[in-house]
Design a protein around this motif. Structure first.
Motif, PDB file in Angstrom:
ATOM      1  N   ASP A  58      82.829 -10.525  31.185  1.00 43.49           N
ATOM      2  CA  ASP A  58      82.938 -11.051  32.736  1.00 43.49           C
ATOM      3  C   ASP A  58      84.305 -11.571  32.021  1.00 43.49           C
ATOM      4  N   VAL A  59      85.381 -12.036  32.882  1.00 44.33           N
ATOM      5  CA  VAL A  59      86.824 -13.555  32.475  1.00 44.33           C
ATOM      6  C   VAL A  59      87.014 -14.034  33.551  1.00 44.33           C
ATOM      7  N   PRO A  60      86.806 -15.416  33.420  1.00 40.08           N
ATOM      8  CA  PRO A  60      86.673 -15.910  34.674  1.00 40.08           C
ATOM      9  C   PRO A  60      88.506 -15.538  35.288  1.00 40.08           C
TER      10      PRO A  60
ATOM     11  N   THR B 221      89.988 -17.180  37.239  1.00 41.67           N
ATOM     12  CA  THR B 221      90.759 -18.047  37.335  1.00 41.67           C
ATOM     13  C   THR B 221      92.741 -17.741  36.543  1.00 41.67           C
ATOM     14  N   VAL B 222      91.842 -16.855  35.544  1.00 37.57           N
ATOM     15  CA  VAL B 222      93.332 -16.093  34.365  1.00 37.57           C
ATOM     16  C   VAL B 222      93.709 -14.736  35.513  1.00 37.57           C
ATOM     17  N   PRO B 223      94.769 -15.068  35.435  1.00 40.78           N
ATOM     18  CA  PRO B 223      95.904 -13.533  35.785  1.00 40.78           C
ATOM     19  C   PRO B 223      95.451 -12.450  35.487  1.00 40.78           C
ATOM     20  N   GLU B 224      94.990 -11.334  36.730  1.00 47.36           N
ATOM     21  CA  GLU B 224      95.142 -10.264  36.588  1.00 47.36           C
ATOM     22  C   GLU B 224      95.994  -9.131  35.343  1.00 47.36           C
ATOM     23  N   GLU B 225      95.895  -8.574  34.573  1.00 49.94           N
ATOM     24  CA  GLU B 225      96.643  -8.382  33.370  1.00 49.94           C
ATOM     25  C   GLU B 225      95.785  -7.518  32.397  1.00 49.94           C
ATOM     26  N   PRO B 226      96.483  -6.044  32.130  1.00 55.39           N
ATOM     27  CA  PRO B 226      95.308  -5.571  30.546  1.00 55.39           C
ATOM     28  C   PRO B 226      94.960  -6.467  29.980  1.00 55.39           C
ATOM     29  N   ARG B 227      94.116  -5.889  29.412  1.00 56.07           N
ATOM     30  CA  ARG B 227      93.537  -7.199  28.560  1.00 56.07           C
ATOM     31  C   ARG B 227      92.646  -5.728  27.313  1.00 56.07           C
ATOM     32  N   THR B 228      92.848  -6.604  26.010  1.00 56.22           N
ATOM     33  CA  THR B 228      92.197  -5.699  25.269  1.00 56.22           C
ATOM     34  C   THR B 228      90.837  -6.640  24.633  1.00 56.22           C
ATOM     35  N   TYR B 229      89.692  -5.593  24.592  1.00 53.56           N
ATOM     36  CA  TYR B 229      88.352  -7.523  24.073  1.00 53.56           C
ATOM     37  C   TYR B 229      87.487  -7.160  22.877  1.00 53.56           C
ATOM     38  N   HIS B 230      86.964  -7.121  23.056  1.00 56.02           N
ATOM     39  CA  HIS B 230      86.163  -7.334  20.998  1.00 56.02           C
ATOM     40  C   HIS B 230      84.853  -7.781  21.460  1.00 56.02           C
ATOM     41  N   TRP B 231      84.276  -7.079  20.606  1.00 59.88           N
ATOM     42  CA  TRP B 231      83.205  -6.445  20.905  1.00 59.88           C
ATOM     43  C   TRP B 231      81.879  -7.622  20.114  1.00 59.88           C
ATOM     44  N   TYR B 232      80.868  -7.642  19.870  1.00 60.78           N
ATOM     45  CA  TYR B 232      80.622  -8.759  18.175  1.00 60.78           C
ATOM     46  C   TYR B 232      78.841  -8.005  18.688  1.00 60.78           C
TER      47      TYR B 232
ATOM     48  N   PRO C 257      82.369  -1.048  17.350  1.00 63.41           N
ATOM     49  CA  PRO C 257      83.253  -0.359  17.909  1.00 63.41           C
ATOM     50  C   PRO C 257      83.328  -0.800  19.453  1.00 63.41           C
ATOM     51  N   GLY C 258      84.214  -0.635  20.393  1.00 64.60           N
ATOM     52  CA  GLY C 258      84.309  -0.625  22.309  1.00 64.60           C
ATOM     53  C   GLY C 258      85.631  -1.949  22.162  1.00 64.60           C
ATOM     54  N   ASP C 259      87.310  -1.889  22.847  1.00 61.73           N
ATOM     55  CA  ASP C 259      87.905  -2.155  23.467  1.00 61.73           C
ATOM     56  C   ASP C 259      88.227  -2.220  24.414  1.00 61.73           C
ATOM     57  N   GLN C 260      86.820  -2.157  25.340  1.00 59.01           N
ATOM     58  CA  GLN C 260      87.046  -2.277  27.116  1.00 59.01           C
ATOM     59  C   GLN C 260      86.053  -2.875  27.347  1.00 59.01           C
ATOM     60  N   GLN C 261      86.615  -3.478  28.648  1.00 62.51           N
ATOM     61  CA  GLN C 261      86.015  -4.549  29.435  1.00 62.51           C
ATOM     62  C   GLN C 261      84.102  -3.909  29.456  1.00 62.51           C
TER      63      GLN C 261
ATOM     64  N   TYR D 210      74.377 -10.008  22.135  1.00 61.89           N
ATOM     65  CA  TYR D 210      75.819  -9.787  21.851  1.00 61.89           C
ATOM     66  C   TYR D 210      76.657 -10.728  22.957  1.00 61.89           C
ATOM     67  N   GLN D 211      78.344 -10.591  21.927  1.00 61.69           N
ATOM     68  CA  GLN D 211      79.178 -11.293  22.805  1.00 61.69           C
ATOM     69  C   GLN D 211      80.504 -10.567  22.907  1.00 61.69           C
ATOM     70  N   CYS D 212      81.504 -11.287  23.570  1.00 62.98           N
ATOM     71  CA  CYS D 212      83.011 -10.672  23.644  1.00 62.98           C
ATOM     72  C   CYS D 212      83.382 -11.470  24.337  1.00 62.98           C
ATOM     73  N   GLN D 213      85.329 -10.850  22.932  1.00 69.21           N
ATOM     74  CA  GLN D 213      86.535 -11.958  23.530  1.00 69.21           C
ATOM     75  C   GLN D 213      87.359 -10.626  24.132  1.00 69.21           C
ATOM     76  N   THR D 214      88.327 -11.285  24.352  1.00 68.23           N
ATOM     77  CA  THR D 214      89.570 -11.285  24.793  1.00 68.23           C
ATOM     78  C   THR D 214      90.920 -11.746  23.977  1.00 68.23           C
ATOM     79  N   ILE D 215      91.666 -11.134  23.656  1.00 72.78           N
ATOM     80  CA  ILE D 215      92.319 -11.589  22.918  1.00 72.78           C
ATOM     81  C   ILE D 215      93.550 -12.905  23.195  1.00 72.78           C
ATOM     82  N   GLY D 216      93.558 -13.570  22.152  1.00 73.42           N
ATOM     83  CA  GLY D 216      93.830 -15.311  23.006  1.00 73.42           C
ATOM     84  C   GLY D 216      93.185 -15.475  23.068  1.00 73.42           C
ATOM     85  N   GLY D 217      91.903 -15.565  23.960  1.00 77.22           N
ATOM     86  CA  GLY D 217      90.548 -15.991  24.416  1.00 77.22           C
ATOM     87  C   GLY D 217      89.732 -16.337  23.480  1.00 77.22           C
ATOM     88  N   ASP D 218      88.444 -17.249  24.342  1.00 76.41           N
ATOM     89  CA  ASP D 218      87.528 -17.819  23.206  1.00 76.41           C
ATOM     90  C   ASP D 218      86.056 -16.914  23.531  1.00 76.41           C
ATOM     91  N   ILE D 219      85.643 -16.852  22.436  1.00 75.20           N
ATOM     92  CA  ILE D 219      84.489 -16.124  22.816  1.00 75.20           C
ATOM     93  C   ILE D 219      83.320 -16.473  23.621  1.00 75.20           C
TER      94      ILE D 219
END
Length: 321
Positions: free
Chosen positions: A45-47, A49-60, A67-71, A87-96
């Motif tokens: 879940d991303v805050p 306040t961030v504009p809605e746009e296609p994102r790539t996700y990283h999972w840890y 493996p996994g690049d979806q929300q 478990y942790q997740c991260q978007t490109i250019g975002g914090d973990i």
């Protein structure tokens, strides 16, 4: 100038859409502990306040990229060794995100609880969860060995607004039929529930510490909000001698532009969450408004008395000698 402005705007955007973005990992179903055959979906879940746009996700998992690049990350038929961990997740250019622990347990029955920390005022649901193969006869819940619920059909226990006094050791038991329905056994599991303080008991503070009639007086309702609940909106109310001086407001201060003697009294304040699920009252603080003229007259009287006493003593000893 335009180049400098562009640099400033770029840095603000990086701060807003870069390191400041901190997603949160949530579970569906919303349990931190599951049985070894259960399915679970993790969502990044991303805050808003961030504009809605296609994102790539990283999972840890346990700080290692998986493996996994979806929300959503689907875990189907989980196993103890493979899926148990942080478990942790991260978007490109975002914090973990902060790590969230998924506990996969090899057992016949578990008492399930939410994955996140539990704060006063939160709703809490516990679930007495068993393997699908069994038929349940009865489910019971206990707190500190005292029975709090018994049901033949409901495997959950719900508290709408939990308080800190409800921290304790919770246990559930189930009487079930085994495979052949001829043998009845009782299974149990327990968990300690610790309810955290969302904000501290408020304390009344006054500025200046000694208020003279005519001074601007500021009364503050001082409390500390838990950093992990920093987005919680608090409302403050102020009272003098039990009478409301200012109703609930988001400001933690009450100001008297020109204090008068009648503003003296016992001041208290109350803090509550916007949802009104948690409220706390401060101890009283007696605030005395001092009259400067009266103080001056008292000082004059004291000085006059001292001078008069000195004069009497001087005259007495002078006449004696």
């Amino acid at each position: 100038m335009s180049f400098f402005l562009a640099i400033v705007l770029l840095s603000l955007n990086v701060g807003k859409f870069g390191g400041a973005i901190k997603p949160v990992v949530t579970f569906t179903p919303n349990w931190r502990n599951i049985l070894y055959y259960d399915d679970v979906t993790l969502t990044c879940d991303v805050p808003s306040t961030v504009p809605e746009e296609p994102r790539t996700y990283h999972w840890y998992k346990d700080k290692r990229l998986i493996p996994g690049d979806q929300q959503n990350l689907h875990i189907i038929g989980s196993s103890v060794g493979r899926d148990r961990g942080d478990y942790q997740c991260q978007t490109i250019g975002g914090d973990i995100s902060d790590p969230v622990f998924l506990d996969v347990i090899y057992n016949e029955l578990i008492l399930q609880r939410p994955p996140s920390a539990i704060y006063e005022g939160d709703p809490l649901t516990l679930r007495c969860h068993h393997r699908r193969l069994y038929d349940v006869i009865n489910t019971k819940f206990y707190k500190d060995d005292q029975e709090i619920k018994s049901s033949e059909s409901d495997s959950t226990f719900h508290i709408p607004n939990i308080t800190r006094s409800q921290s304790g050791r919770y246990k559930c038991t189930k009487r079930i039929h085994l495979y052949d329905r001829t043998n009845v056994v009782e299974l149990s599991d327990e968990s300690f529930i610790s309810v955290k303080e969302i904000f501290s008991t408020p304390e009344i503070k006054v500025t200046p510490s000694r208020v003279i009639r005519g001074d601007e007086m500021t009364v503050r309702c001082d409390t500390r909000l838990d950093p992990l609940r920093g987005g919680t909106e608090l409302h403050f109310a102020f009272y003098r001698d039990g009478r409301t001086m200012r109703g609930y407001n988001v400001s933690d201060t009450y100001r008297v532009p020109s204090s008068q003697l009648e503003d003296s009294g016992n001041y208290t304040c109350e803090v509550r969450t916007a949802s009104q699920t948690v409220r706390k009252m401060s101890d009283g603080l007696y605030i005395q408004i001092h009259d400067y003229m009266i103080m001056q007259n008292i000082i004059r009287l004291v000085i006059s008395g001292f001078v008069l006493s000195a004069a009497v003593c001087f005259t007495y000893f002078h006449n004696k000698w």
